[in-house]
Design an enzyme around this catalytic site. Structure first.
Site, PDB file in Angstrom:
ATOM      1  N   ASN A 112       0.799  -1.235   0.000  1.00 31.29           N
ATOM      2  CA  ASN A 112       0.000   0.000   0.000  1.00 31.29           C
ATOM      3  C   ASN A 112       0.832   1.286   0.000  1.00 31.29           C
ATOM      4  O   ASN A 112       0.446   2.267  -0.611  1.00 31.29           O
ATOM      5  CB  ASN A 112      -1.036  -0.014   1.132  1.00 31.29           C
ATOM      6  CG  ASN A 112      -0.437  -0.222   2.489  1.00 31.29           C
ATOM      7  OD1 ASN A 112       0.524  -0.966   2.642  1.00 31.29           O
ATOM      8  ND2 ASN A 112      -0.991   0.419   3.485  1.00 31.29           N
ATOM      9  N   GLY A 185       2.151  -6.395   6.925  1.00 26.40           N
ATOM     10  CA  GLY A 185       1.136  -7.004   6.061  1.00 26.40           C
ATOM     11  C   GLY A 185      -0.092  -7.409   6.856  1.00 26.40           C
ATOM     12  O   GLY A 185      -0.363  -6.867   7.933  1.00 26.40           O
ATOM     13  N   SER A 186      -0.782  -8.391   6.316  1.00 31.29           N
ATOM     14  CA  SER A 186      -2.078  -8.755   6.892  1.00 31.29           C
ATOM     15  C   SER A 186      -1.937  -9.707   8.083  1.00 31.29           C
ATOM     16  O   SER A 186      -0.903 -10.359   8.247  1.00 31.29           O
ATOM     17  CB  SER A 186      -2.932  -9.423   5.809  1.00 31.29           C
ATOM     18  OG  SER A 186      -2.282 -10.600   5.383  1.00 31.29           O
ATOM     19  N   GLU A 207       4.023  -5.976  11.860  1.00 32.11           N
ATOM     20  CA  GLU A 207       3.226  -4.744  11.724  1.00 32.11           C
ATOM     21  C   GLU A 207       1.992  -5.122  10.925  1.00 32.11           C
ATOM     22  O   GLU A 207       2.044  -5.223   9.697  1.00 32.11           O
ATOM     23  CB  GLU A 207       4.043  -3.652  10.992  1.00 32.11           C
ATOM     24  CG  GLU A 207       5.286  -3.203  11.728  1.00 32.11           C
ATOM     25  CD  GLU A 207       4.984  -2.302  12.926  1.00 32.11           C
ATOM     26  OE1 GLU A 207       3.876  -1.754  13.009  1.00 32.11           O
ATOM     27  OE2 GLU A 207       5.879  -2.158  13.783  1.00 32.11           O
ATOM     28  N   CYS A 241      -2.958   1.379   6.412  1.00 34.60           N
ATOM     29  CA  CYS A 241      -3.172   0.501   7.577  1.00 34.60           C
ATOM     30  C   CYS A 241      -3.763   1.262   8.759  1.00 34.60           C
ATOM     31  O   CYS A 241      -4.529   0.700   9.533  1.00 34.60           O
ATOM     32  CB  CYS A 241      -1.879  -0.171   7.994  1.00 34.60           C
ATOM     33  SG  CYS A 241      -0.573   1.000   8.374  1.00 34.60           S
ATOM     34  N   GLU A 329     -11.193  -5.992   8.048  1.00 37.73           N
ATOM     35  CA  GLU A 329     -10.622  -4.674   7.749  1.00 37.73           C
ATOM     36  C   GLU A 329     -11.051  -4.245   6.339  1.00 37.73           C
ATOM     37  O   GLU A 329     -11.007  -5.042   5.403  1.00 37.73           O
ATOM     38  CB  GLU A 329      -9.091  -4.804   7.807  1.00 37.73           C
ATOM     39  CG  GLU A 329      -8.357  -3.526   7.508  1.00 37.73           C
ATOM     40  CD  GLU A 329      -6.828  -3.729   7.545  1.00 37.73           C
ATOM     41  OE1 GLU A 329      -6.365  -4.862   7.743  1.00 37.73           O
ATOM     42  OE2 GLU A 329      -6.130  -2.727   7.373  1.00 37.73           O
TER      43      GLU A 329
END
Ligand code: NAD
Length: 453
Positions: A112, A185-186, A207, A241, A329
């Site tokens: 992103n 990331g996810s 993160e 995020c 999310e």
């Protein structure tokens, strides 16, 4: 990949990366290289997101330059050996905490903000004296290629290398004996990373993401709230995020809030042709997002164009916790609005879900602020603004629980990529006999006295 890691370990073991002078030289070089290649990287971001140069400078480069300048300014201070207190049982002696780099570090980034989210952790690894292997996301393919190009043209891969590729490459990297893995990331992939790292007992920083709430209290300054919310939610088309994921607005101001929101979004410049906005990164994410738009709940926007991967800023109302938009999310330009009547209900709602990465409160009340800070666990956040806590090098940035573990930015980043070695230096002149054999009754009585029991 194996040879990169072997070479990096050899290079690290030669101690070349440890002197502060080396770290400074490499950080300054990275700054020069970035400045020289800013245009090329900006064009790559445009190909991935259709973002203009101002937009990209603000959302990508600014944070990288802040991190670089901060690291350059503080590397000497952070790397210093620090004195610590010495306990009575170690008297006489001097105690020290010695920061040391971990070794070869793997930095895996998300797509992103593909420049910022790979380079800022890489800078933290470099300032701490490590070697780095960086793996940008394959989804932002143009930026990944541009980063690989400029790093391989300017740095020795034994010190700083870039891996390109998809899940297969990341999976192979994760099986290597790195000394540290830093992943952005996810949540589901974060679990994969954690599990893979455990095989070689590699320390990890994760993160991750999740649903970050934004609470609007009845006393909030609505005009400012809405202006900041609209910017923070729709910059990068919501693919941030720390973007507010959903709004919890007090019932008494719902109507005013929604009409102010409508006016503010109408003023905005959200057309792709204008490049202030951003494309959705892929058709898969486009389909995921549009499937969350429940047509009967659209209050603003809702229109989209798959051929351009464009989704207009969209606001959903009358949202309940059972709606699809509240399941995961959002990570896109869709804002669900929920109503609360009692702040304790809003707090209960948030606490019933995984701990958020960010939490935002809009209110002028200091007692409400303290209540929220005291009662809800979240990674970080702001009062009366959004996102900008990400760009304060004095604040450690990271999640808690499902939104991540560990943190970085500024000195926190240096610490994340360091081990703190604790050492006591004892002079050889003095000796206290009480700890030595034989353990006599007299010594026992004396030692008890020394400990005050
Ligand atoms: P992702 O987890 O799909 O991908 C991240 C990285 O993992 C990519 O480099 C990818 O190649 C790799 N990867 C993907 N699947 C993998 C697998 N099965 N095994 C090994 N590696 C794999 O995440 P994303 O879509 O790039 O990013 C979106 C998510 O990241 C959101 O949840 C967002 O909130 C979060 N995020 C968090 C932060 C933060 O600072 N906390 C910043 C940006 C994004």
């Amino acid at each position: 990949m194996k040879s990169i890691i072997i070479n990096q370990k050899q290079y690290f073991n030669s101690n070349a990366t440890k002197p502060v002078a080396f770290r400074l030289e490499q950080l300054k070089k990275l700054r020069t290289v970035l400045k020289a290649n800013e245009k090329m990287l900006t064009e790559a971001v445009y190909k991935d997101f259709q973002k203009g140069s101002y937009n990209t400078f603000l959302t990508e480069f600014a944070g990288v330059y802040v991190a670089l300048n901060d690291a350059i300014k503080n590397v000497g201070r952070w790397s210093k050996i620090k004195r610590a207190g010495t306990s009575m049982v170690n008297f006489p002696g001097s105690s020290y905490v010695i920061p040391e780099p971990l070794g070869s570090c793997l930095v895996i980034g998300s797509w992103n903000y593909p420049i910022n989210l790979t380079l800022v952790p890489a800078i933290a690894a470099m300032v701490a004296g490590n070697t780095v292997v960086m793996k940008p996301s394959e989804l932002s393919a143009h930026t990944s290629a541009a980063l690989a190009n400029i790093i391989s043209n300017n740095f020795d891969p034994s010190y700083f290398a870039v891996l390109e590729g998809g899940v297969d490459v990341t999976t192979e990297a994760l099986s290597q004996p790195f000394d540290k893995i830093f992943f952005t990331g996810s949540v589901p992939v974060g679990k994969v990373v954690y599990q893979a790292a455990s095989k070689n007992l590699v320390p990890v920083t994760l993160e991750l993401g999740g649903k970050s709430p934004l609470i609007i209290a009845p006393d909030a300054n609505l005009k400012t709230t809405v202006k900041r919310l609209v910017w923070g939610k729709f910059v990068n088309a919501g693919q941030t995020c720390v973007a507010p994921d959903y709004v919890l607005v007090h019932k008494s101001i719902e109507i005013d809030f929604l009409s102010t929101l409508k006016n503010e979004i109408a003023k905005g410049d959200f057309f792709l042709e204008n490049d202030n906005y951003a494309q959705i990164i892929s058709e898969k994410h486009f389909d995921r997002l549009t499937s969350m738009i429940e047509p009967t709940k659209v209050f603003i926007g809702g229109n989209h164009d798959r051929s351009k991967r464009f989704i207009a800023p969209t606001v959903l109302v009358n949202v309940t916790e059972d709606d699809k938009i509240m399941a995961d999310e959002v990570f896109g330009p869709i804002l669900p609005v929920m109503i609360y009547e009692n702040i304790d209900d809003a707090i209960t709602f948030i606490k019933a879900r995984p701990k958020p990465l960010s939490l935002y409160l809009f209110s002028e009340s200091s007692s409400l602020r303290k209540k929220i800070w005291g009662e809800i666990s979240f990674g970080g956040g702001m009062v009366n603004d959004v996102l900008m806590h990400f760009v304060n090098e004095s604040l450690p940035f990271g999640g808690v629980g499902n939104s991540g573990m560990g943190n970085y930015h500024g000195e926190a980043g240096f610490k994340t990529f360091s081990h703190f070695k604790s050492v006591i230096h004892r002079p050889t002149l003095l000796e206290f006999p009480l700890k030595y054999f034989p353990f006599t009754k007299l010594k026992f009585a004396l030692i008890k006295k020394a400990f005050g029991v």
